[in-house]
Design a protein around this motif. Structure first.
Motif, PDB file in Angstrom:
ATOM      1  N   VAL A  11       0.840  -1.200   0.000  1.00 16.39           N
ATOM      2  CA  VAL A  11       0.000   0.000   0.000  1.00 16.39           C
ATOM      3  C   VAL A  11       0.873   1.247   0.000  1.00 16.39           C
ATOM      4  O   VAL A  11       1.861   1.323   0.736  1.00 16.39           O
ATOM      5  CB  VAL A  11      -0.940   0.037   1.228  1.00 16.39           C
ATOM      6  N   GLU A  12       0.511   2.204  -0.836  1.00 15.80           N
ATOM      7  CA  GLU A  12       1.167   3.506  -0.826  1.00 15.80           C
ATOM      8  C   GLU A  12       0.157   4.546  -0.357  1.00 15.80           C
ATOM      9  O   GLU A  12      -0.959   4.622  -0.875  1.00 15.80           O
ATOM     10  CB  GLU A  12       1.666   3.883  -2.228  1.00 15.80           C
ATOM     11  N   VAL A  13       0.569   5.325   0.613  1.00 14.92           N
ATOM     12  CA  VAL A  13      -0.289   6.375   1.167  1.00 14.92           C
ATOM     13  C   VAL A  13       0.378   7.723   0.951  1.00 14.92           C
ATOM     14  O   VAL A  13       1.539   7.918   1.318  1.00 14.92           O
ATOM     15  CB  VAL A  13      -0.546   6.159   2.674  1.00 14.92           C
ATOM     16  N   ARG A  14      -0.349   8.635   0.367  1.00 15.09           N
ATOM     17  CA  ARG A  14       0.173   9.973   0.103  1.00 15.09           C
ATOM     18  C   ARG A  14      -0.283  10.911   1.213  1.00 15.09           C
ATOM     19  O   ARG A  14      -1.477  11.122   1.419  1.00 15.09           O
ATOM     20  CB  ARG A  14      -0.332  10.461  -1.242  1.00 15.09           C
ATOM     21  N   GLY A  15       0.667  11.474   1.939  1.00 15.92           N
ATOM     22  CA  GLY A  15       0.350  12.347   3.056  1.00 15.92           C
ATOM     23  C   GLY A  15       0.134  13.786   2.626  1.00 15.92           C
ATOM     24  O   GLY A  15       0.468  14.184   1.508  1.00 15.92           O
ATOM     25  N   SER A  16      -0.421  14.587   3.526  1.00 16.64           N
ATOM     26  CA  SER A  16      -0.677  15.997   3.224  1.00 16.64           C
ATOM     27  C   SER A  16       0.621  16.787   3.073  1.00 16.64           C
ATOM     28  O   SER A  16       0.628  17.890   2.527  1.00 16.64           O
ATOM     29  CB  SER A  16      -1.526  16.623   4.342  1.00 16.64           C
ATOM     30  N   ASP A  17       1.743  16.206   3.532  1.00 14.35           N
ATOM     31  CA  ASP A  17       3.034  16.872   3.416  1.00 14.35           C
ATOM     32  C   ASP A  17       3.705  16.596   2.070  1.00 14.35           C
ATOM     33  O   ASP A  17       4.820  17.043   1.822  1.00 14.35           O
ATOM     34  CB  ASP A  17       3.961  16.441   4.559  1.00 14.35           C
ATOM     35  N   GLY A  18       3.014  15.851   1.202  1.00 15.28           N
ATOM     36  CA  GLY A  18       3.564  15.568  -0.121  1.00 15.28           C
ATOM     37  C   GLY A  18       4.421  14.321  -0.178  1.00 15.28           C
ATOM     38  O   GLY A  18       4.860  13.913  -1.254  1.00 15.28           O
ATOM     39  N   LYS A  19       4.664  13.695   0.965  1.00 19.35           N
ATOM     40  CA  LYS A  19       5.486  12.488   0.992  1.00 19.35           C
ATOM     41  C   LYS A  19       4.609  11.243   0.797  1.00 19.35           C
ATOM     42  O   LYS A  19       3.453  11.223   1.179  1.00 19.35           O
ATOM     43  CB  LYS A  19       6.247  12.378   2.312  1.00 19.35           C
ATOM     44  N   THR A  20       5.215  10.230   0.206  1.00 20.70           N
ATOM     45  CA  THR A  20       4.510   8.966   0.004  1.00 20.70           C
ATOM     46  C   THR A  20       5.076   7.920   0.946  1.00 20.70           C
ATOM     47  O   THR A  20       6.293   7.694   0.993  1.00 20.70           O
ATOM     48  CB  THR A  20       4.658   8.479  -1.448  1.00 20.70           C
ATOM     49  N   TRP A  21       4.183   7.314   1.694  1.00 21.28           N
ATOM     50  CA  TRP A  21       4.572   6.262   2.624  1.00 21.28           C
ATOM     51  C   TRP A  21       4.288   4.916   1.984  1.00 21.28           C
ATOM     52  O   TRP A  21       3.198   4.668   1.482  1.00 21.28           O
ATOM     53  CB  TRP A  21       3.767   6.419   3.921  1.00 21.28           C
ATOM     54  N   ASP A  22       5.296   4.045   1.981  1.00 22.86           N
ATOM     55  CA  ASP A  22       5.143   2.687   1.462  1.00 22.86           C
ATOM     56  C   ASP A  22       5.061   1.720   2.629  1.00 22.86           C
ATOM     57  O   ASP A  22       5.881   1.777   3.556  1.00 22.86           O
ATOM     58  CB  ASP A  22       6.341   2.297   0.591  1.00 22.86           C
ATOM     59  N   GLY A  23       4.116   0.833   2.555  1.00 19.48           N
ATOM     60  CA  GLY A  23       3.996  -0.153   3.611  1.00 19.48           C
ATOM     61  C   GLY A  23       3.352  -1.428   3.124  1.00 19.48           C
ATOM     62  O   GLY A  23       2.895  -1.513   1.980  1.00 19.48           O
ATOM     63  N   SER A  24       3.344  -2.421   3.970  1.00 19.03           N
ATOM     64  CA  SER A  24       2.685  -3.679   3.639  1.00 19.03           C
ATOM     65  C   SER A  24       1.710  -4.033   4.747  1.00 19.03           C
ATOM     66  O   SER A  24       1.928  -3.701   5.917  1.00 19.03           O
ATOM     67  CB  SER A  24       3.712  -4.805   3.457  1.00 19.03           C
ATOM     68  N   VAL A  25       0.633  -4.684   4.341  1.00 18.04           N
ATOM     69  CA  VAL A  25      -0.383  -5.113   5.297  1.00 18.04           C
ATOM     70  C   VAL A  25      -0.509  -6.624   5.174  1.00 18.04           C
ATOM     71  O   VAL A  25      -0.811  -7.139   4.091  1.00 18.04           O
ATOM     72  CB  VAL A  25      -1.742  -4.445   5.006  1.00 18.04           C
ATOM     73  N   ASP A  26      -0.258  -7.335   6.263  1.00 17.50           N
ATOM     74  CA  ASP A  26      -0.310  -8.792   6.248  1.00 17.50           C
ATOM     75  C   ASP A  26      -1.707  -9.259   5.860  1.00 17.50           C
ATOM     76  O   ASP A  26      -2.703  -8.807   6.436  1.00 17.50           O
ATOM     77  CB  ASP A  26       0.061  -9.338   7.633  1.00 17.50           C
ATOM     78  N   ALA A  27      -1.800 -10.147   4.876  1.00 17.77           N
ATOM     79  CA  ALA A  27      -3.093 -10.579   4.359  1.00 17.77           C
ATOM     80  C   ALA A  27      -3.847 -11.492   5.308  1.00 17.77           C
ATOM     81  O   ALA A  27      -5.040 -11.728   5.127  1.00 17.77           O
ATOM     82  CB  ALA A  27      -2.893 -11.295   3.018  1.00 17.77           C
ATOM     83  N   ALA A  28      -3.171 -11.968   6.327  1.00 18.83           N
ATOM     84  CA  ALA A  28      -3.832 -12.850   7.292  1.00 18.83           C
ATOM     85  C   ALA A  28      -4.168 -12.130   8.591  1.00 18.83           C
ATOM     86  O   ALA A  28      -5.226 -12.351   9.183  1.00 18.83           O
ATOM     87  CB  ALA A  28      -2.944 -14.063   7.588  1.00 18.83           C
ATOM     88  N   THR A  29      -3.272 -11.257   9.038  1.00 18.25           N
ATOM     89  CA  THR A  29      -3.458 -10.610  10.341  1.00 18.25           C
ATOM     90  C   THR A  29      -3.849  -9.139  10.257  1.00 18.25           C
ATOM     91  O   THR A  29      -4.355  -8.580  11.229  1.00 18.25           O
ATOM     92  CB  THR A  29      -2.164 -10.713  11.159  1.00 18.25           C
ATOM     93  N   GLY A  30      -3.567  -8.498   9.125  1.00 19.32           N
ATOM     94  CA  GLY A  30      -3.850  -7.064   9.000  1.00 19.32           C
ATOM     95  C   GLY A  30      -2.774  -6.198   9.616  1.00 19.32           C
ATOM     96  O   GLY A  30      -2.910  -4.966   9.664  1.00 19.32           O
ATOM     97  N   LYS A  31      -1.657  -6.811  10.039  1.00 18.53           N
ATOM     98  CA  LYS A  31      -0.564  -6.044  10.642  1.00 18.53           C
ATOM     99  C   LYS A  31       0.097  -5.158   9.591  1.00 18.53           C
ATOM    100  O   LYS A  31       0.388  -5.594   8.483  1.00 18.53           O
ATOM    101  CB  LYS A  31       0.473  -6.994  11.246  1.00 18.53           C
ATOM    102  N   VAL A  32       0.348  -3.908   9.969  1.00 17.51           N
ATOM    103  CA  VAL A  32       0.939  -2.942   9.055  1.00 17.51           C
ATOM    104  C   VAL A  32       2.428  -2.796   9.340  1.00 17.51           C
ATOM    105  O   VAL A  32       2.838  -2.620  10.486  1.00 17.51           O
ATOM    106  CB  VAL A  32       0.256  -1.560   9.194  1.00 17.51           C
ATOM    107  N   THR A  33       3.221  -2.885   8.286  1.00 18.58           N
ATOM    108  CA  THR A  33       4.664  -2.718   8.414  1.00 18.58           C
ATOM    109  C   THR A  33       5.139  -1.651   7.437  1.00 18.58           C
ATOM    110  O   THR A  33       4.825  -1.714   6.244  1.00 18.58           O
ATOM    111  CB  THR A  33       5.410  -4.034   8.090  1.00 18.58           C
ATOM    112  N   ALA A  34       5.881  -0.680   7.953  1.00 20.24           N
ATOM    113  CA  ALA A  34       6.390   0.384   7.089  1.00 20.24           C
ATOM    114  C   ALA A  34       7.566  -0.124   6.275  1.00 20.24           C
ATOM    115  O   ALA A  34       8.402  -0.881   6.775  1.00 20.24           O
ATOM    116  CB  ALA A  34       6.810   1.580   7.933  1.00 20.24           C
ATOM    117  N   GLU A  35       7.614   0.300   5.033  1.00 22.89           N
ATOM    118  CA  GLU A  35       8.729  -0.072   4.166  1.00 22.89           C
ATOM    119  C   GLU A  35       9.639   1.117   3.919  1.00 22.89           C
ATOM    120  O   GLU A  35      10.850   0.997   3.976  1.00 22.89           O
ATOM    121  CB  GLU A  35       8.203  -0.623   2.838  1.00 22.89           C
ATOM    122  N   SER A  36       9.045   2.279   3.630  1.00 24.84           N
ATOM    123  CA  SER A  36       9.873   3.462   3.401  1.00 24.84           C
ATOM    124  C   SER A  36       9.027   4.711   3.403  1.00 24.84           C
ATOM    125  O   SER A  36       7.815   4.667   3.234  1.00 24.84           O
ATOM    126  CB  SER A  36      10.622   3.350   2.067  1.00 24.84           C
TER     127      SER A  36
END
Length: 205
Positions: free
Chosen positions: A165-190
């Motif tokens: 998942v990529e999330v675009r913040g109001s500060d113009g930065k893009t956050w990359d992360g992954s969400v576990d398909a079994a647990t829903g746990k979110v892990t930041a990538e960059s």
């Protein structure tokens, strides 16, 4: 009696245009004729109501629109300029549709539909406990902003299936992360900064 009726009608008209204070002031200054004239002037000079901008379709809205047009499970969803590109797999795993969702109107266009796919190819996606829509919600909850991309990621190297998942913040930065398909746990990538040119001004979509 007629004069009172005229006054009442004129005052009512001015009340609509400018409120009680305007009606009282006009009537005191010039009577019914002045009230009528002032009302006409107000109508001519009143600014036109501002046109409300079209609502922008979010990732969740694009997913809902796509699934309404082609029921199934979201495999990927990606924003390019003013268009969402959505891939949907039918629940039997055999159908696959590539759809475009207009971000301004929510209109869905089918680009390509295949009804003779390999069901086994999508078994992990169809069995996932966390859907694309839920992955988007989890990612945005962890990192506030607007989801721009969600993609199914199931490797054959033993790595647990997840949603990228990529999330675009109001500060113009893009956050990359992954969400576990079994647990829903979110892990930041960059975290990295992307210009609007990459995300909002690409007219190729």
């Amino acid at each position: 009696m007629k004069r009172n009726l005229y006054v009442s009608a004129a005052a009512a008209a001015v009340l609509l245009a400018g409120g009680p204070a305007a009606a009282a002031a006009v009537l005191l200054a010039g009577g019914p004729a002045a009230a009528v004239a002032a009302t006409a002037d107000a109508v001519r000079t009143a600014p036109a109501a501002a046109t409300a901008p079209l609502a922008d379709t979010t990732a969740e809205g694009a997913a809902a629109a796509a699934l309404k047009d082609y029921p199934g499970v979201i495999e990927s969803l990606d924003r390019e300029a003013n268009v969402w590109h959505v891939d949907v797999i039918t629940k039997d795993g055999k159908g696959h549709a590539e759809l475009k969702v207009d971000a301004a109107t929510g209109k869905v266009t089918r680009e390509n539909v295949d009804t003779d796919g390999d069901a086994g190819e999508h078994k992990d996606l169809l069995a996932a406990k966390v859907t694309a829509e839920q992955a988007v919600k989890a990612a945005v909850a962890a990192h506030p902003g607007e989801a721009w991309t969600v993609e199914w990621d199931s490797d054959d190297n033993g790595k647990a299936a997840s949603w990228h998942v990529e999330v675009r913040g109001s500060d113009g930065k893009t956050w990359d992360g992954s969400v576990d398909a079994a647990t829903g746990k979110v892990t930041a990538e960059s975290d990295h900064s992307d210009s609007d040119e990459d995300y909002g001004n690409d007219d190729n979509g």
